[in-house]
Scaffold this motif. Structure first.
Motif, PDB file in Angstrom:
ATOM      1  N   GLN A  24      -2.460   5.027   1.579  1.00  0.00           N
ATOM      2  CA  GLN A  24      -3.460   4.012   1.628  1.00  0.00           C
ATOM      3  C   GLN A  24      -3.304   3.289   3.114  1.00  0.00           C
ATOM      4  O   GLN A  24      -4.225   3.011   3.624  1.00  0.00           O
ATOM      5  CB  GLN A  24      -3.068   2.955   0.660  1.00  0.00           C
ATOM      6  CG  GLN A  24      -3.549   3.752  -0.817  1.00  0.00           C
ATOM      7  CD  GLN A  24      -2.937   2.634  -1.919  1.00  0.00           C
ATOM      8  OE1 GLN A  24      -2.270   1.899  -1.768  1.00  0.00           O
ATOM      9  NE2 GLN A  24      -3.960   2.654  -3.063  1.00  0.00           N
ATOM     10  N   PHE A  42       0.905  -1.078  -0.196  1.00  0.00           N
ATOM     11  CA  PHE A  42      -0.014  -0.107   0.006  1.00  0.00           C
ATOM     12  C   PHE A  42       0.973   1.125   0.163  1.00  0.00           C
ATOM     13  O   PHE A  42       2.120   1.205   0.359  1.00  0.00           O
ATOM     14  CB  PHE A  42      -0.601  -0.078   1.167  1.00  0.00           C
ATOM     15  CG  PHE A  42      -2.143  -0.824   1.332  1.00  0.00           C
ATOM     16  CD1 PHE A  42      -2.124  -2.215   0.729  1.00  0.00           C
ATOM     17  CD2 PHE A  42      -3.055  -0.444   1.920  1.00  0.00           C
ATOM     18  CE1 PHE A  42      -3.184  -2.830   0.678  1.00  0.00           C
ATOM     19  CE2 PHE A  42      -4.316  -1.202   2.147  1.00  0.00           C
ATOM     20  CZ  PHE A  42      -4.427  -2.537   1.352  1.00  0.00           C
ATOM     21  N   TYR A  51      -7.090   4.205   4.451  1.00  0.00           N
ATOM     22  CA  TYR A  51      -8.039   3.035   3.913  1.00  0.00           C
ATOM     23  C   TYR A  51      -8.891   2.613   5.104  1.00  0.00           C
ATOM     24  O   TYR A  51      -8.417   2.231   6.162  1.00  0.00           O
ATOM     25  CB  TYR A  51      -7.110   1.721   3.177  1.00  0.00           C
ATOM     26  CG  TYR A  51      -8.050   0.621   2.931  1.00  0.00           C
ATOM     27  CD1 TYR A  51      -9.140   0.786   1.888  1.00  0.00           C
ATOM     28  CD2 TYR A  51      -8.059  -0.078   3.455  1.00  0.00           C
ATOM     29  CE1 TYR A  51      -9.830   0.128   1.684  1.00  0.00           C
ATOM     30  CE2 TYR A  51      -8.850  -1.427   3.274  1.00  0.00           C
ATOM     31  CZ  TYR A  51      -9.965  -1.292   2.075  1.00  0.00           C
ATOM     32  OH  TYR A  51     -10.688  -2.385   1.871  1.00  0.00           O
TER      33      TYR A  51
END
Length: 114
Positions: free
Chosen positions: A56, A52, A60
Motif C-alpha cells: 500500500q 499501511f 496507493y
C-alpha cells in the motif's frame, strides 16, 4: 505484507545494506525504492506511520481527478476551472449552492429539446 512484517523485513535487509519491496525487487536505499515507485521518501514515512502495508505504501494512488460536464478529465479541479476561465473559489461556491457542474463552469445550462 503486514506492517510488522515490513518493519521486520527492513531490519533484516538493512543488515545486508539492501531494501526489498513487496515484489522482491532489491534497492540500495529506501529513497531509491521510493523513486522507483514514484513516491517521495516523506510520503513513504507518512504512510508507514499510518500503518499501511509495504505494498500500500508503494502503490496507493489517490484519485484527485476532476471531470467536467462533457466528460473531459483534468488532473485537478483547479486545472478544470482554469480551462473554463472560472476562479476555483467561484466554482466551489456555485457547487455548494447546488449548481450543476456545467452551470458552475459555464454560467449556463444546456437545453436539450429532443
Amino acid at each position: 505484507m503486514l506492517l510488522e512484517d515490513s518493519i521486520q523485513y527492513k531490519k533484516k535487509t538493512w543488515k545486508n545494506n539492501v531494501v526489498r519491496d513487496h515484489e522482491g525487487n532489491v534497492f540500495r536505499t529506501i529513497p531509491d525504492m521510493c523513486r522507483h515507485w514514484g513516491i517521495s521518501p516523506s510520503c513513504y514515512r507518512e504512510r508507514l506511520a499510518r500503518h499501511f502495508t509495504l505494498e500500500q505504501i508503494l502503490t496507493y494512488r489517490p484519485d484527485f481527478t476532476s471531470t467536467d460536464h462533457l466528460g473531459n478529465t483534468y488532473r485537478t479541479k483547479s486545472e478544470m476551472c482554469n480551462h473554463y476561465g472560472v476562479m476555483i473559489g467561484t466554482y466551489n461556491s456555485r457547487i455548494n449552492r447546488g449548481w450543476s457542474v456545467e452551470k458552475a463552469l459555464t454560467g449556463k445550462e444546456s437545453t436539450n429539446n429532443e
